[in-house]
Design a protein around this motif. Structure first.
Motif: not given
Length: 244
Positions: A16, A21, A108, A110, A114, A141-143, A155-157
Motif C-alpha cells: 500500500k 514517489e 499491489w 488498485f 489505474i 507510482v506517485t501518490v 490520488e495515485t498516478s
C-alpha cells in the motif's frame, strides 16, 4: 490462529504505497504466467473487515443473492442497499519495489482507473508486456495525500519508464520472485455458510428470521466480468522459463 496468520501474511505481502514517489517493476505471476492481473471481488460493507466474495471464482455468494432480492422489491431504499451490498472489484499485480528487492514480491491493489491505464500500455505494441522479465519496463507510482489534492481520498498516478530493462541480475531476487505466494493464500475464500452467518449477524436478526431471505440461489453463479474483457495479454511463459 489461521485468521491471524492470514492477516500477518497480508501485512507483509500487500503493498500500500504511502504518499510520495515509488519505482516498481511488475513481475510475472508465477501461478498464472499468461496474465499478471488478478481480479478479486470484495464485500466492504459487511462487518468490520472486508471479505472476499466467492463470485471471484464463479461460486454462489449469499450476500450477493440477498442484494439481488433487495433490488427486486421495487423499493428505492432497498435497491440502494442492494447496490451497496454488491461485491466490488479490486485488481492486484505482483510487483518488486525498487530499493526493496530483498523483501521479495508484493501484491499491489488498485481500482478501475489505474487498471484501465495499465491495460492501455499492455495493449500498446510500442510498450508490450511490462512484466516481461527480460524486456519489461519499470513504473513510477506517485501518490498524493487527500490533504494535497483537497479531497477525501488520496490520488495515485503512474508513469511508465521509456527504457526497457531486465527485471534483475541478482539470483537471490529471482528466487524470491519464483517463490512468491498465491494471492488466495492472502485472501482465502470463505464458505457459503460463513458468509451467510456474517450477513445474518450484520442484519442483527436470528437464524429463523433470516432463513427466508437468504437462500441458496437456484441460478448458477457466473464468474464476474473484468472491466476490459477484450484486452489481450502477451504470453511470457517462455521468457520466464528462460530466466530461471
Amino acid at each position: 490462529m489461521s485468521s491471524l496468520k492470514n492477516t500477518n501474511n497480508r501485512v507483509s505481502n500487500i503493498w500500500k504505497p504511502e504518499p510520495g514517489e515509488h519505482q516498481i517493476r511488475i513481475v510475472p505471476y508465477v501461478h498464472n504466467l499468461e496474465n499478471p492481473f488478478i481480479d478479486l471481488y470484495f464485500h466492504y460493507n459487511i462487518g468490520k473487515r472486508s471479505v472476499l466474495s466467492p463470485v471471484t471464482y464463479g461460486r454462489p455468494d449469499p450476500i450477493l443473492e440477498f442484494a439481488e432480492k433487495l433490488k427486486q422489491t421495487g423499493d428505492k431504499e432497498d435497491w440502494l442497499m442492494g447496490r451497496k451490498l454488491e461485491p466490488k472489484m479490486r485488481t492486484y499485480l505482483p510487483v518488486i519495489i525498487r530499493g526493496q528487492e530483498s523483501e521479495g514480491v508484493k501484491f499491489w491493489g488498485f481500482g478501475k482507473q489505474i487498471y484501465e491505464e495499465l491495460l492501455t500500455f499492455f495493449a500498446d505494441e510500442d510498450y508490450g508486456d511490462l512484466s516481461d522479465p527480460k524486456n519489461g519496463r519499470d513504473i513510477v507510482v506517485t501518490v498524493k495525500s487527500a490533504e494535497e489534492v483537497g479531497k477525501s481520498y488520496a490520488e495515485t498516478s503512474i508513469r511508465v519508464k521509456p527504457k526497457q530493462t531486465p527485471l534483475t541480475e541478482n539470483p537471490a531476487v529471482l528466487e524470491k520472485v519464483k517463490q512468491q505466494p498465491k494471492i488466495n493464500e492472502l485472501y482465502p475464500e470463505p464458505s457459503y455458510d460463513e458468509l451467510k452467518s456474517q450477513l445474518q449477524t450484520w442484519m442483527g436478526t436470528t437464524q429463523e428470521e433470516s432463513e427466508d431471505v437468504v437462500k441458496t440461489s437456484t441460478k448458477k453463479a457466473q464468474p464476474a466480468k473484468t472491466i476490459v474483457e477484450a484486452a489481450t495479454y502477451p504470453t511470457i511463459a517462455s521468457s520466464f522459463d528462460d530466466l530461471f
